[in-house]
Scaffold this motif. Sequence first.
Motif, PDB file in Angstrom:
ATOM      1  N   GLU A 124      -0.545   1.221  -6.554  1.00 17.54           N
ATOM      2  CA  GLU A 124       0.755   1.444  -6.812  1.00 17.54           C
ATOM      3  C   GLU A 124       0.991   2.224  -8.075  1.00 17.54           C
ATOM      4  N   SER A 125       0.351   2.278  -9.128  1.00 13.42           N
ATOM      5  CA  SER A 125       0.666   2.664 -10.312  1.00 13.42           C
ATOM      6  C   SER A 125      -0.094   4.302 -10.248  1.00 13.42           C
ATOM      7  N   ASP A 130      -6.514  10.441  -6.611  1.00  4.51           N
ATOM      8  CA  ASP A 130      -7.615  10.576  -5.638  1.00  4.51           C
ATOM      9  C   ASP A 130      -7.998   9.098  -5.707  1.00  4.51           C
ATOM     10  N   ALA A 131      -7.996   8.592  -6.850  1.00  7.46           N
ATOM     11  CA  ALA A 131      -8.234   7.069  -7.328  1.00  7.46           C
ATOM     12  C   ALA A 131      -7.416   6.190  -6.657  1.00  7.46           C
ATOM     13  N   GLY A 132      -6.273   6.402  -6.706  1.00  9.43           N
ATOM     14  CA  GLY A 132      -5.062   5.410  -6.267  1.00  9.43           C
ATOM     15  C   GLY A 132      -5.204   5.505  -4.539  1.00  9.43           C
ATOM     16  N   ASN A 133      -5.472   6.591  -3.927  1.00  6.75           N
ATOM     17  CA  ASN A 133      -5.658   6.760  -2.577  1.00  6.75           C
ATOM     18  C   ASN A 133      -7.015   5.803  -2.157  1.00  6.75           C
ATOM     19  N   LEU A 134      -8.043   5.853  -3.068  1.00 10.05           N
ATOM     20  CA  LEU A 134      -9.272   5.439  -2.797  1.00 10.05           C
ATOM     21  C   LEU A 134      -9.136   3.760  -2.914  1.00 10.05           C
ATOM     22  N   ALA A 135      -8.137   3.501  -3.784  1.00  9.74           N
ATOM     23  CA  ALA A 135      -7.914   1.851  -4.032  1.00  9.74           C
ATOM     24  C   ALA A 135      -7.317   1.273  -2.588  1.00  9.74           C
ATOM     25  N   ASN A 136      -6.674   1.938  -2.021  1.00  7.88           N
ATOM     26  CA  ASN A 136      -6.294   1.683  -0.738  1.00  7.88           C
ATOM     27  C   ASN A 136      -7.040   1.224   0.277  1.00  7.88           C
ATOM     28  N   ILE A 153      -4.752  -3.688   7.574  1.00 13.55           N
ATOM     29  CA  ILE A 153      -4.386  -2.620   8.326  1.00 13.55           C
ATOM     30  C   ILE A 153      -3.260  -1.927   7.672  1.00 13.55           C
ATOM     31  N   GLU A 154      -2.331  -2.572   6.819  1.00 14.97           N
ATOM     32  CA  GLU A 154      -1.517  -2.070   5.858  1.00 14.97           C
ATOM     33  C   GLU A 154      -2.169  -0.935   4.962  1.00 14.97           C
ATOM     34  N   PHE A 155      -3.250  -1.534   4.333  1.00 14.38           N
ATOM     35  CA  PHE A 155      -3.735  -0.803   3.137  1.00 14.38           C
ATOM     36  C   PHE A 155      -4.705   0.127   3.616  1.00 14.38           C
ATOM     37  N   ASN A 160      -6.138   7.999   3.317  1.00 15.17           N
ATOM     38  CA  ASN A 160      -6.319   9.316   4.089  1.00 15.17           C
ATOM     39  C   ASN A 160      -7.551  10.047   3.227  1.00 15.17           C
ATOM     40  N   SER A 161      -8.606  10.364   4.247  1.00 14.47           N
ATOM     41  CA  SER A 161      -9.624  11.134   3.729  1.00 14.47           C
ATOM     42  C   SER A 161     -10.379  11.879   4.735  1.00 14.47           C
TER      43      SER A 161
END
Length: 255
Positions: A124-125, A130-136, A153-155, A160-161
């Motif tokens: 969220e923050s 890239d790290a935020g994307n990876l956290a998903n 499924i949500e996260f 996207n990678s």
Amino acid sequence: MATYKRRGYKPKDKKEQQQADELQSTTAEVFNTLDETASSSEKWIEKNSKLLFTTLIVIVGLFLAFLAYNKFVTEPNELEASNELAFPRKYFDEAATASTGIDSLLNLALEGADGKYGFLDIAESFSGTDAGNLANYYAGTSYLKMKQYDKAIEFLSKFNSDDEMLGPVSLGAIGDAFADINQPEEALDYYEKAAAKKENEFTTPLYLYKAGQTAMNLKKFDKAEKLFTQIKEKYSKSEQGRDIEKFIAAAKYAE
């Protein structure tokens, strides 16, 4: 056809004289047009010089602002997010090898502890990093292991990678989540997407096989046969390719 005229050449008759006059007239018109165009361009530039200068300043300003934003905002955010990711990753990795207390470890990875961010906070923050994307991805995978399939499924859908492994694996994990909540049509769709995302010797045959098995359960035998045949033709040396002939036969002669 035009004839080359030497300097000092005099027309032999009236027809040639007329042609020479017409050529001279046309040439003069062309040069006059060029002069007029150049003059108009000069006048337009002179008239709009202030606007052109202002536009140039704006473009340069935007370019410098972009560089400054990357330097003083984006790069520090990326670094901070990457550093924050180390804390929940520790619990996520421990959960992968633990025999007990797995859900507790995954909850710590998701929620964080001791004032440290978990995957949810980082996603969220630091959503633009890239790290935020990876956290998903880690959050979705954690929820999948905890059998919270809707959240998985949500996260995972937010991740996207184009990475050769993570790209297919994240799509395949969504397929697994749909399979576990008995939505085989959606599972089949994501397994096919995972197989096609980045072709390689590991993830492609794995998800072709899962797609084939799901198609069999849906009684889509023609599709299953095609999926298993792809494994035979391209990935016969993979783990899934060892006994693929019997799966092809099962799909081919199924009723």
